[in-house]
Design a protein around this motif. Sequence first.
Motif, PDB file in Angstrom:
ATOM      1  N   TYR B   3      28.056  38.419 -23.805  1.00 44.08           N
ATOM      2  CA  TYR B   3      29.374  38.357 -24.423  1.00 44.08           C
ATOM      3  C   TYR B   3      30.479  38.661 -23.410  1.00 44.08           C
ATOM      4  O   TYR B   3      31.600  38.199 -23.556  1.00 44.08           O
ATOM      5  N   PHE B   4      30.163  39.410 -22.367  1.00 37.75           N
ATOM      6  CA  PHE B   4      31.110  39.604 -21.274  1.00 37.75           C
ATOM      7  C   PHE B   4      31.228  38.320 -20.458  1.00 37.75           C
ATOM      8  O   PHE B   4      32.326  37.903 -20.073  1.00 37.75           O
ATOM      9  N   ILE B   5      30.106  37.648 -20.234  1.00 41.01           N
ATOM     10  CA  ILE B   5      30.128  36.404 -19.455  1.00 41.01           C
ATOM     11  C   ILE B   5      30.976  35.347 -20.161  1.00 41.01           C
ATOM     12  O   ILE B   5      31.743  34.628 -19.536  1.00 41.01           O
ATOM     13  N   SER B   6      30.873  35.289 -21.497  1.00 40.75           N
ATOM     14  CA  SER B   6      31.650  34.286 -22.240  1.00 40.75           C
ATOM     15  C   SER B   6      33.094  34.706 -22.434  1.00 40.75           C
ATOM     16  O   SER B   6      33.929  33.889 -22.795  1.00 40.75           O
ATOM     17  N   GLY B   7      33.397  35.981 -22.207  1.00 39.67           N
ATOM     18  CA  GLY B   7      34.762  36.448 -22.382  1.00 39.67           C
ATOM     19  C   GLY B   7      35.018  37.113 -23.719  1.00 39.67           C
ATOM     20  O   GLY B   7      36.128  37.582 -23.976  1.00 39.67           O
ATOM     21  N   VAL B   8      34.011  37.126 -24.617  1.00 44.02           N
ATOM     22  CA  VAL B   8      34.160  37.852 -25.886  1.00 44.02           C
ATOM     23  C   VAL B   8      34.466  39.318 -25.591  1.00 44.02           C
ATOM     24  O   VAL B   8      35.315  39.943 -26.236  1.00 44.02           O
ATOM     25  N   THR B   9      33.763  39.866 -24.627  1.00 44.77           N
ATOM     26  CA  THR B   9      34.081  41.192 -24.096  1.00 44.77           C
ATOM     27  C   THR B   9      34.917  40.972 -22.838  1.00 44.77           C
ATOM     28  O   THR B   9      34.500  40.277 -21.910  1.00 44.77           O
ATOM     29  N   ALA B  10      36.113  41.551 -22.833  1.00 41.21           N
ATOM     30  CA  ALA B  10      37.085  41.173 -21.809  1.00 41.21           C
ATOM     31  C   ALA B  10      36.710  41.690 -20.422  1.00 41.21           C
ATOM     32  O   ALA B  10      36.781  40.963 -19.433  1.00 41.21           O
ATOM     33  N   ASP B  11      36.319  42.946 -20.343  1.00 40.87           N
ATOM     34  CA  ASP B  11      36.209  43.581 -19.037  1.00 40.87           C
ATOM     35  C   ASP B  11      34.849  44.251 -18.884  1.00 40.87           C
ATOM     36  O   ASP B  11      34.322  44.834 -19.838  1.00 40.87           O
ATOM     37  N   HIS B  12      34.295  44.197 -17.690  1.00 43.09           N
ATOM     38  CA  HIS B  12      32.956  44.776 -17.512  1.00 43.09           C
ATOM     39  C   HIS B  12      32.981  46.296 -17.692  1.00 43.09           C
ATOM     40  O   HIS B  12      31.973  46.902 -18.046  1.00 43.09           O
ATOM     41  N   THR B  13      34.133  46.904 -17.481  1.00 45.38           N
ATOM     42  CA  THR B  13      34.181  48.358 -17.662  1.00 45.38           C
ATOM     43  C   THR B  13      34.013  48.748 -19.140  1.00 45.38           C
ATOM     44  O   THR B  13      33.620  49.867 -19.448  1.00 45.38           O
ATOM     45  N   ASP B  14      34.278  47.784 -20.040  1.00 43.47           N
ATOM     46  CA  ASP B  14      34.038  48.049 -21.469  1.00 43.47           C
ATOM     47  C   ASP B  14      32.561  48.316 -21.748  1.00 43.47           C
ATOM     48  O   ASP B  14      32.215  48.908 -22.771  1.00 43.47           O
ATOM     49  N   LEU B  15      31.700  47.840 -20.871  1.00 42.81           N
ATOM     50  CA  LEU B  15      30.259  47.965 -21.087  1.00 42.81           C
ATOM     51  C   LEU B  15      29.685  49.256 -20.509  1.00 42.81           C
ATOM     52  O   LEU B  15      28.499  49.520 -20.634  1.00 42.81           O
ATOM     53  N   LEU B  89      19.509  38.161 -15.437  1.00 39.37           N
ATOM     54  CA  LEU B  89      20.549  38.930 -16.123  1.00 39.37           C
ATOM     55  C   LEU B  89      19.936  40.204 -16.658  1.00 39.37           C
ATOM     56  O   LEU B  89      19.299  40.212 -17.720  1.00 39.37           O
ATOM     57  N   ARG B  90      20.079  41.264 -15.889  1.00 42.24           N
ATOM     58  CA  ARG B  90      19.545  42.553 -16.318  1.00 42.24           C
ATOM     59  C   ARG B  90      20.556  43.659 -16.072  1.00 42.24           C
ATOM     60  O   ARG B  90      20.769  44.521 -16.898  1.00 42.24           O
ATOM     61  N   LYS B  91      21.194  43.598 -14.886  1.00 40.97           N
ATOM     62  CA  LYS B  91      22.130  44.651 -14.503  1.00 40.97           C
ATOM     63  C   LYS B  91      23.562  44.202 -14.742  1.00 40.97           C
ATOM     64  O   LYS B  91      23.853  43.000 -14.768  1.00 40.97           O
ATOM     65  N   LEU B  92      24.446  45.163 -14.862  1.00 41.46           N
ATOM     66  CA  LEU B  92      25.853  44.837 -15.049  1.00 41.46           C
ATOM     67  C   LEU B  92      26.353  43.947 -13.912  1.00 41.46           C
ATOM     68  O   LEU B  92      27.119  43.005 -14.129  1.00 41.46           O
ATOM     69  N   ALA B  93      25.886  44.258 -12.691  1.00 40.59           N
ATOM     70  CA  ALA B  93      26.297  43.458 -11.536  1.00 40.59           C
ATOM     71  C   ALA B  93      25.893  41.996 -11.700  1.00 40.59           C
ATOM     72  O   ALA B  93      26.613  41.088 -11.261  1.00 40.59           O
ATOM     73  N   ASP B  94      24.732  41.753 -12.333  1.00 44.77           N
ATOM     74  CA  ASP B  94      24.306  40.368 -12.581  1.00 44.77           C
ATOM     75  C   ASP B  94      25.349  39.638 -13.412  1.00 44.77           C
ATOM     76  O   ASP B  94      25.699  38.493 -13.129  1.00 44.77           O
ATOM     77  N   SER B  95      25.815  40.297 -14.461  1.00 42.44           N
ATOM     78  CA  SER B  95      26.741  39.616 -15.360  1.00 42.44           C
ATOM     79  C   SER B  95      28.074  39.350 -14.677  1.00 42.44           C
ATOM     80  O   SER B  95      28.703  38.320 -14.911  1.00 42.44           O
ATOM     81  N   ILE B  98      27.471  36.325 -12.440  1.00 40.38           N
ATOM     82  CA  ILE B  98      27.358  35.066 -13.196  1.00 40.38           C
ATOM     83  C   ILE B  98      28.729  34.625 -13.681  1.00 40.38           C
ATOM     84  O   ILE B  98      29.120  33.470 -13.543  1.00 40.38           O
ATOM     85  N   ARG B  99      29.468  35.574 -14.246  1.00 40.44           N
ATOM     86  CA  ARG B  99      30.798  35.227 -14.766  1.00 40.44           C
ATOM     87  C   ARG B  99      31.685  34.666 -13.654  1.00 40.44           C
ATOM     88  O   ARG B  99      32.351  33.644 -13.835  1.00 40.44           O
ATOM     89  N   GLN B 100      31.656  35.353 -12.512  1.00 38.39           N
ATOM     90  CA  GLN B 100      32.468  34.937 -11.369  1.00 38.39           C
ATOM     91  C   GLN B 100      32.018  33.542 -10.896  1.00 38.39           C
ATOM     92  O   GLN B 100      32.850  32.669 -10.637  1.00 38.39           O
ATOM     93  N   PHE B 101      30.715  33.349 -10.797  1.00 40.02           N
ATOM     94  CA  PHE B 101      30.175  32.100 -10.276  1.00 40.02           C
ATOM     95  C   PHE B 101      30.562  30.915 -11.163  1.00 40.02           C
ATOM     96  O   PHE B 101      31.081  29.910 -10.680  1.00 40.02           O
ATOM     97  N   VAL B 102      30.320  31.026 -12.470  1.00 45.75           N
ATOM     98  CA  VAL B 102      30.571  29.868 -13.339  1.00 45.75           C
ATOM     99  C   VAL B 102      32.061  29.577 -13.467  1.00 45.75           C
ATOM    100  O   VAL B 102      32.460  28.436 -13.640  1.00 45.75           O
ATOM    101  N   ARG B 103      32.891  30.592 -13.317  1.00 49.42           N
ATOM    102  CA  ARG B 103      34.331  30.357 -13.421  1.00 49.42           C
ATOM    103  C   ARG B 103      34.897  29.789 -12.127  1.00 49.42           C
ATOM    104  O   ARG B 103      35.647  28.819 -12.141  1.00 49.42           O
ATOM    105  N   SER B 104      34.531  30.423 -11.002  1.00 49.10           N
ATOM    106  CA  SER B 104      35.110  29.978  -9.727  1.00 49.10           C
ATOM    107  C   SER B 104      34.602  28.586  -9.355  1.00 49.10           C
ATOM    108  O   SER B 104      35.333  27.798  -8.770  1.00 49.10           O
ATOM    109  N   ARG B 105      33.361  28.276  -9.721  1.00 48.08           N
ATOM    110  CA  ARG B 105      32.815  26.956  -9.377  1.00 48.08           C
ATOM    111  C   ARG B 105      33.089  25.919 -10.458  1.00 48.08           C
ATOM    112  O   ARG B 105      32.683  24.778 -10.318  1.00 48.08           O
ATOM    113  N   ARG B 106      33.712  26.338 -11.548  1.00 44.71           N
ATOM    114  CA  ARG B 106      33.885  25.444 -12.704  1.00 44.71           C
ATOM    115  C   ARG B 106      32.572  24.734 -13.018  1.00 44.71           C
ATOM    116  O   ARG B 106      32.501  23.506 -13.132  1.00 44.71           O
TER     117      ARG B 106
END
Lengths: 421, 421
Positions: B3-15, B89-95, B98-106
Amino acid sequence: MPYFISGVTADHTDLIARTPAEFKSLNDIDVLTRHRVLEVDTANRKIKVADLVSGREFYDHYTRLLISTGAHAFLPELPGSSLEGVFTLRKLADSISIRQFVRSRRVASAVIVGAGPIGIEMCESFRSLGIEVSLVESAEQVMPFMAADLAALVQDRLEREGVACYLGQAVEGIEGGPGGAVRAVRTASSTIDAEVVLLGLGVRPSSELASAAGIELGVKGAIRVDRRMATSAPGVFAAVDCATAINTISGLETWMPLGSTARKQGRLAGETMFGADTGFPGIQGTSVVKCFDITVGRTGLDSSESSAAGFQPAVVDIAAPSLHDYYPGGGTIHLKVIADGPSGRILGAQTVGAMHSVAEKRLDVLAVAVHAGLTAEDLQYLDLAYAPPYSTAVDAVGIAGNLMAGKILAPGCSCDAFGLD
Amino acid sequence: MPYFISGVTADHTDLIARTPAEFKSLNDIDVLTRHRVLEVDTANRKIKVADLVSGREFYDHYTRLLISTGAHAFLPELPGSSLEGVFTLRKLADSISIRQFVRSRRVASAVIVGAGPIGIEMCESFRSLGIEVSLVESAEQVMPFMAADLAALVQDRLEREGVACYLGQAVEGIEGGPGGAVRAVRTASSTIDAEVVLLGLGVRPSSELASAAGIELGVKGAIRVDRRMATSAPGVFAAVDCATAINTISGLETWMPLGSTARKQGRLAGETMFGADTGFPGIQGTSVVKCFDITVGRTGLDSSESSAAGFQPAVVDIAAPSLHDYYPGGGTIHLKVIADGPSGRILGAQTVGAMHSVAEKRLDVLAVAVHAGLTAEDLQYLDLAYAPPYSTAVDAVGIAGNLMAGKILAPGCSCDAFGLD
């Protein structure tokens, strides 16, 4: 029926589970409508029946008889209670009359007398039709069967929806206007204008037929039945809204007519009347009401009922989020759990929460816990379904269990240590 | 994290439930980040620690030690699994990656390998970002831990949301493109284009530290613990994702790392390490996953697990409306209940239903029933909360109980007589 009155349910026929024609075609059962049973002769296993259309009276006989006369709205001796525009809401015909009345008259103001489940549901129903609503209740709180602190949350919600609450005020009379229709409701301290009045003062068991036949009645005048739904008369059974039940926690005979109980009793009577060796274990008083966009419910005993039943109640109150804050939606679940101090056994629970907090899930979980005789420690370790869209990792029920276990197992400890994560 | 990767959860610090600074200020606990424990010397109650920043190594000692090393994503030997754009996808760093990768690479296309809970959640996550998704699973169905008939409903939902399902296909390799990034996933029969690959092939317990210290491991290589979360080494406890648990129904040692279990084990270890006389009863494998707008979950044993544990499973399957048809909303709840034939004891349940059918309520009710050892007859007479906005008068659970009791108590009878009305 409140949802039919507001139009959420479009047609009154939607509320008829099965018509006489369907009984005939599906089950080959003859349903005699417009007939009234005048007498039951238990010695000779006969009934005297009146055809209300022709006026003819006749006798029929039975091997097994089920009395399922239900319950009727309680109508107190109250000046003006027969005025046009004064209703009770128990039968389908009542709801049709109310709907027709408020629509055809373009009713602008309503007084609802009684802040029980029907009164609460009708607040929402009338408000959704744009009607000004006043709620009059003789107790000092709305929903008198709920704890005062939770009832205050319901009152707050009602008032924010524009419902004027008159608490601690018994109705003394209903006043008519020049045209003969209702005009106002009068209490000791207030006169409240009303173009329609709904009397939601509870129901009574329709046990006159059974009583006249010499069949034993029980608590509140309901027909006393055993676990097989058998009455004191051989071959005569009773079920559904007119029959007693055992409270499974206190062991006391009780009468609490609810649709969910009715279905179970009815099915079971059908089985035992044909010889099945099974029994109805009883009820624990679980109920839920939607009040605008909040959910209000309880199961089991409250604190004073627990004391009266010989338990030593310990109570925990929590207000827990239904979801972690990183997931959208959800809301606060107010939860009160009552347990027996010495044994830890869960005796009851009450909840108030926004509809989208799914408080009814926690209520049902606790209803099963009460049914099963689980303890506070069990609540701590229930393996409930967790994922962020559904609950917190430790759900409200688990938090209550942690708190309760702390209270029960270590009365001296600080409960904060067992609280929200 | 999906849900963080999709943006439902805005910020990783929320997790992040609690930061090291909060541990210090709230609890006076020193959290040493960027430190790794290299060895545990159980004979001398010492640990060897490396400061990963300075490189310094030092010893510390303990009276009680908790090993809470968690679990890590399973990464099979697979050609191309270290290519850029291939993630677990196991650690917070993974998410975050992934979020950075799919967004920056479109990123326009994704292959998800593994149709377990993470894979299913990531289908929704990627689709909500407009990414084409292919789901590859070696089993012949999605969600292999669910019964095939219910899994088929999930597959149908996935496909209607545009997820291409490749079932019965093991991944044989991942291919890179000219720039060194991932280009496609190869199975025996397909080559599927992918700009990002998520390997959701499950997790393994991180038990190397414990194992190297001579601490006994259990099923699946998890650290074996007793009810107090104590390991085989004196003074050493283990909990949370790296530790075993007992399946309360089969009595067998199991390992099933879930957030809800983690919270219970962690709390309990904290209590028993300081002398509390309590114990973790175990788990029954309750889990729930949101798949787009449907809910998928299970609790307890399935039919074959029941047989393996020595029970004689009887299964009922129903598809029941969550609400009466006269009340809006609601949906169909598909429910499978497994009971032991001779005793009637409820062993497990599985469900699929639209989010608004609140199937998770029925799942939790059945989870408590399994916990408490209730029978099919109990399900018939549970006093659950009924009002039209919440359930039918006889809820799906009660219908299943009626059917099950019919199956169990009268194997020759027609179950239709106990079914939906």
